[in-house]
Design a protein around this motif. Structure first.
Motif, PDB file in Angstrom:
ATOM      1  N   ASN A 192       7.177 -22.459   3.274  1.00 42.84           N
ATOM      2  CA  ASN A 192       8.278 -22.709   2.342  1.00 42.84           C
ATOM      3  C   ASN A 192       7.971 -22.167   0.953  1.00 42.84           C
ATOM      4  N   GLN A 193       6.742 -22.349   0.496  1.00 40.06           N
ATOM      5  CA  GLN A 193       6.379 -21.914  -0.848  1.00 40.06           C
ATOM      6  C   GLN A 193       6.427 -20.398  -0.985  1.00 40.06           C
ATOM      7  N   VAL A 194       5.786 -19.702  -0.054  1.00 36.73           N
ATOM      8  CA  VAL A 194       5.727 -18.243  -0.144  1.00 36.73           C
ATOM      9  C   VAL A 194       7.104 -17.629   0.083  1.00 36.73           C
ATOM     10  N   ALA A 195       7.820 -18.093   1.098  1.00 43.23           N
ATOM     11  CA  ALA A 195       9.127 -17.534   1.405  1.00 43.23           C
ATOM     12  C   ALA A 195      10.106 -17.758   0.257  1.00 43.23           C
ATOM     13  N   GLU A 196      10.111 -18.962  -0.298  1.00 34.72           N
ATOM     14  CA  GLU A 196      11.011 -19.247  -1.419  1.00 34.72           C
ATOM     15  C   GLU A 196      10.628 -18.415  -2.639  1.00 34.72           C
ATOM     16  N   TYR A 197       9.346 -18.194  -2.836  1.00 33.43           N
ATOM     17  CA  TYR A 197       8.875 -17.410  -3.983  1.00 33.43           C
ATOM     18  C   TYR A 197       9.454 -16.003  -3.946  1.00 33.43           C
ATOM     19  N   ILE A 198       9.401 -15.366  -2.788  1.00 35.00           N
ATOM     20  CA  ILE A 198       9.867 -13.982  -2.729  1.00 35.00           C
ATOM     21  C   ILE A 198      11.385 -13.894  -2.561  1.00 35.00           C
ATOM     22  N   ILE A 199      11.972 -14.796  -1.759  1.00 29.77           N
ATOM     23  CA  ILE A 199      13.433 -14.797  -1.610  1.00 29.77           C
ATOM     24  C   ILE A 199      14.091 -15.166  -2.941  1.00 29.77           C
ATOM     25  N   GLY A 200      13.473 -16.102  -3.667  1.00 31.39           N
ATOM     26  CA  GLY A 200      14.041 -16.562  -4.930  1.00 31.39           C
ATOM     27  C   GLY A 200      13.771 -15.654  -6.100  1.00 31.39           C
ATOM     28  N   THR A 255       9.156  -7.024   5.260  1.00 37.57           N
ATOM     29  CA  THR A 255       8.551  -5.715   4.967  1.00 37.57           C
ATOM     30  C   THR A 255       7.965  -5.699   3.563  1.00 37.57           C
ATOM     31  N   LEU A 256       8.602  -6.380   2.610  1.00 37.16           N
ATOM     32  CA  LEU A 256       8.066  -6.429   1.246  1.00 37.16           C
ATOM     33  C   LEU A 256       6.710  -7.143   1.222  1.00 37.16           C
ATOM     34  N   LEU A 257       6.635  -8.267   1.925  1.00 36.92           N
ATOM     35  CA  LEU A 257       5.377  -9.010   1.974  1.00 36.92           C
ATOM     36  C   LEU A 257       4.258  -8.153   2.558  1.00 36.92           C
ATOM     37  N   HIS A 258       4.559  -7.471   3.649  1.00 35.14           N
ATOM     38  CA  HIS A 258       3.550  -6.632   4.292  1.00 35.14           C
ATOM     39  C   HIS A 258       3.220  -5.408   3.444  1.00 35.14           C
ATOM     40  N   ASP A 259       4.249  -4.793   2.847  1.00 33.96           N
ATOM     41  CA  ASP A 259       4.033  -3.611   1.991  1.00 33.96           C
ATOM     42  C   ASP A 259       3.076  -3.923   0.848  1.00 33.96           C
ATOM     43  N   ASP A 260       3.295  -5.040   0.202  1.00 38.88           N
ATOM     44  CA  ASP A 260       2.486  -5.373  -0.976  1.00 38.88           C
ATOM     45  C   ASP A 260       1.027  -5.600  -0.605  1.00 38.88           C
ATOM     46  N   VAL A 261       0.796  -6.107   0.606  1.00 37.49           N
ATOM     47  CA  VAL A 261      -0.586  -6.275   1.064  1.00 37.49           C
ATOM     48  C   VAL A 261      -1.211  -4.906   1.345  1.00 37.49           C
ATOM     49  N   VAL A 262      -0.493  -4.077   2.099  1.00 35.39           N
ATOM     50  CA  VAL A 262      -1.016  -2.750   2.450  1.00 35.39           C
ATOM     51  C   VAL A 262      -1.269  -1.914   1.193  1.00 35.39           C
ATOM     52  N   ASP A 263      -0.318  -1.999   0.233  1.00 35.32           N
ATOM     53  CA  ASP A 263      -0.421  -1.194  -0.984  1.00 35.32           C
ATOM     54  C   ASP A 263      -1.304  -1.820  -2.053  1.00 35.32           C
ATOM     55  N   GLU A 264      -1.759  -3.053  -1.795  1.00 36.05           N
ATOM     56  CA  GLU A 264      -2.564  -3.791  -2.773  1.00 36.05           C
ATOM     57  C   GLU A 264      -1.822  -3.930  -4.109  1.00 36.05           C
ATOM     58  N   SER A 265      -0.512  -4.157  -4.020  1.00 35.14           N
ATOM     59  CA  SER A 265       0.321  -4.294  -5.221  1.00 35.14           C
ATOM     60  C   SER A 265       0.157  -5.686  -5.824  1.00 35.14           C
ATOM     61  N   ASP A 266       0.274  -5.763  -7.130  1.00 33.46           N
ATOM     62  CA  ASP A 266       0.175  -7.067  -7.793  1.00 33.46           C
ATOM     63  C   ASP A 266       1.391  -7.392  -8.653  1.00 33.46           C
ATOM     64  N   LEU A 267       2.404  -6.506  -8.645  1.00 37.60           N
ATOM     65  CA  LEU A 267       3.593  -6.728  -9.457  1.00 37.60           C
ATOM     66  C   LEU A 267       4.814  -6.217  -8.725  1.00 37.60           C
ATOM     67  N   ARG A 268       5.839  -7.069  -8.640  1.00 29.24           N
ATOM     68  CA  ARG A 268       7.124  -6.679  -8.044  1.00 29.24           C
ATOM     69  C   ARG A 268       8.223  -7.422  -8.776  1.00 29.24           C
ATOM     70  N   ARG A 269       9.281  -6.678  -9.156  1.00 33.86           N
ATOM     71  CA  ARG A 269      10.401  -7.259  -9.893  1.00 33.86           C
ATOM     72  C   ARG A 269       9.930  -8.010 -11.133  1.00 33.86           C
ATOM     73  N   GLY A 270       8.892  -7.476 -11.757  1.00 30.71           N
ATOM     74  CA  GLY A 270       8.435  -8.000 -13.028  1.00 30.71           C
ATOM     75  C   GLY A 270       7.572  -9.243 -12.954  1.00 30.71           C
ATOM     76  N   ARG A 271       7.151  -9.655 -11.751  1.00 30.16           N
ATOM     77  CA  ARG A 271       6.262 -10.805 -11.654  1.00 30.16           C
ATOM     78  C   ARG A 271       5.244 -10.576 -10.543  1.00 30.16           C
ATOM     79  N   LYS A 272       4.245 -11.452 -10.483  1.00 29.82           N
ATOM     80  CA  LYS A 272       3.170 -11.270  -9.518  1.00 29.82           C
ATOM     81  C   LYS A 272       3.705 -11.265  -8.089  1.00 29.82           C
ATOM     82  N   THR A 273       3.122 -10.417  -7.256  1.00 28.92           N
ATOM     83  CA  THR A 273       3.476 -10.400  -5.843  1.00 28.92           C
ATOM     84  C   THR A 273       2.937 -11.656  -5.161  1.00 28.92           C
ATOM     85  N   ALA A 274       3.487 -11.946  -3.996  1.00 24.76           N
ATOM     86  CA  ALA A 274       3.037 -13.134  -3.254  1.00 24.76           C
ATOM     87  C   ALA A 274       1.557 -13.038  -2.892  1.00 24.76           C
ATOM     88  N   ASN A 275       1.115 -11.838  -2.544  1.00 24.31           N
ATOM     89  CA  ASN A 275      -0.299 -11.698  -2.182  1.00 24.31           C
ATOM     90  C   ASN A 275      -1.208 -11.880  -3.382  1.00 24.31           C
TER      91      ASN A 275
END
Length: 325
Positions: free
Chosen positions: A31-39, A83-103
Motif C-alpha cells: 500500500n505504501q509503495v503503490a500509493e507513493y507512485i500512483i499518488g 514499468t516505472l517501478l522496474h525502470d527506476d531500479v534498472v536505471d538506478e534512478s533517484d528522481l522522478r516527477r521532481g521527487r525521490k523514486t520509490a527505490n
C-alpha cells in the motif's frame, strides 16, 4: 492539455477511485509503495487515451464511458506504473516527477516486488472482464514491453546504437502501451477491425512522438522543469536520438569524445555533449522526427467523426511535441 483533461475529468475521477480501491492489500508495504507512485500525480495520459478513443467512436452513454472502460483504463495505469517501478531500479534512478523514486525511498527489492504486484493485479482486473480479445491485446503488450526493457539493456553503454535500434526500443517500451490503450478504447466502443487498427496506429505514432520529445527535453530542458536530473540518459549510458544524430554527423574527434561519454556514462562530459548535439543539429532533427510522428498520429484519425473526443486526440498529438516537460 487542460481542455482535454476537462473533457475526461468525470471519467478519470472514476478511474482514479477504482485504482485506489483495487490497490488495496493487507500487506502494508505494498500500500505504501503503490500509493507513493500512483499518488505522485502525472497526466494519467495512457488511461485517458483509452477513454478518449472510446468517446471518439461514440462509446459514451450521456457523456459517460462504461464501467468496463474505467476498469481497463485502471489496468493500463497499473501496467504503466509497474514499468516505472522496474525502470527506476534498472536505471538506478533517484528522481522522478521532481521527487525521490520509490527505490530511493524503500530500496530496489521493494520496488521490484511491488511492481510485480501491480502487474499481477492488472491481470486480475482484465480477467474479471472475461473478454478474450482484451486479454490477448494486454498479454501481448506486456510481453512486448518486457522485450523492450531487455532490448534497451543490450544497448546500454553501446555507442553503436543507431536510429533504427533506438526506434525498436521505444516502440516496445513506450509506443505499444499507447497503442493498446487506444485500440482497447475502440474495441469497447464496438468499432470494426479497420477502425480499431486506425486507433492502434494513432496510439503507436503518438507514443513515438512522446518518447522522442522526452529524449529531446533530456538535453534541452532543466531539472526543475523536467522533474528529473538533466542528462540522466547519458548517465545511464543510453544513446537517444539527439546523441545518435550527433555521433553520426560530428567530426572524428568529437565523435570519439561522444562515444567515450556513452561508454562510460560520463555526466562530466554533459556540457560538451550538449554543445555537440547543438552543433550537429541533433535537437532540431529529433524535434522534427517527433513532429513527423505526431502528424502521422493525426492522419490516422482522418476517417473518424468530428467530435470533442476526436479533437482531444488531435490536440494530444500537438501537445506531445509542444510541451516543456
Amino acid at each position: 492539455m487542460p481542455t482535454v483533461q476537462a473533457l475526461a475529468r468525470d471519467d478519470m475521477a472514476a478511474v482514479d477511485a477504482l485504482i485506489r480501491h483495487r490497490l488495496a492489500s493487507d500487506v502494508v508495504l505494498i500500500n505504501q509503495v503503490a500509493e507513493y507512485i500512483i499518488g505522485a500525480g502525472g497526466k494519467r495520459l495512457r488511461p485517458m487515451l483509452l477513454l478518449l478513443a472510446a468517446g471518439a467512436l461514440g462509446g459514451t452513454r450521456e457523456g459517460r464511458i462504461g464501467a468496463d472502460a474505467h476498469q481497463l483504463a485502471a489496468v493500463i495505469e497499473f501496467i504503466h506504473t509497474a514499468t516505472l517501478l522496474h525502470d527506476d531500479v534498472v536505471d538506478e534512478s533517484d528522481l522522478r516527477r521532481g521527487r525521490k523514486t520509490a527505490n530511493a525511498v524503500w530500496g530496489n527489492a521493494a520496488s521490484v516486488l511491488v511492481g510485480d504486484f501491480l502487474y499481477s493485479r492488472s491481470f486480475q482486473l482484465m480477467v474479471e472482464l472475461d473478454r478474450v480479445e482484451v486479454m490477448r491485446i494486454l498479454a501481448d503488450t506486456t510481453n512486448r514491453i518486457a522485450e523492450g526493457e531487455v532490448l534497451q539493456l543490450l544497448h546500454v553503454r553501446n555507442p553503436d546504437t543507431d536510429e533504427a535500434a533506438y526506434l525498436r526500443v521505444i516502440e516496445r517500451k513506450t509506443a505499444v502501451l499507447f497503442a493498446a490503450a487506444t485500440r482497447l478504447g475502440a474495441l469497447l466502443a464496438g468499432a470494426d477491425a479497420a477502425t480499431c487498427d486506425a486507433l492502434h496506429e494513432y496510439g503507436l505514432h503518438l507514443g513515438y512522438a512522446f518518447q522522442i520529445a522526452d529524449d529531446v527535453l533530456d538535453y534541452a530542458s532543466d531539472a526543475q522543469t523536467l522533474g528529473k536530473n538533466l542528462g540522466d540518459d547519458l548517465a545511464e549510458g543510453k544513446a537517444t536520438l539527439p546523441l545518435i544524430r550527433a555521433m553520426a554527423h560530428a567530426d572524428p574527434d568529437t565523435r570519439a569524445a561522444l562515444r567515450a561519454a556513452v561508454e562510460h556514462g560520463d555526466t562530466d562530459a554533459l556540457p560538451a555533449v550538449v554543445a555537440a548535439i547543438h552543433a550537429t543539429g541533433g535537437l532540431d532533427y529529433s524535434r522534427q522526427r517527433a513532429v513527423d510522428y505526431a502528424r502521422a498520429a493525426e492522419q490516422a484519425l482522418d476517417g473518424l467523426d468530428d467530435n470533442a473526443y476526436t479533437a482531444a486526440l488531435r490536440g494530444l498529438a500537438q501537445y506531445a511535441v509542444g510541451r516543456d516537460h
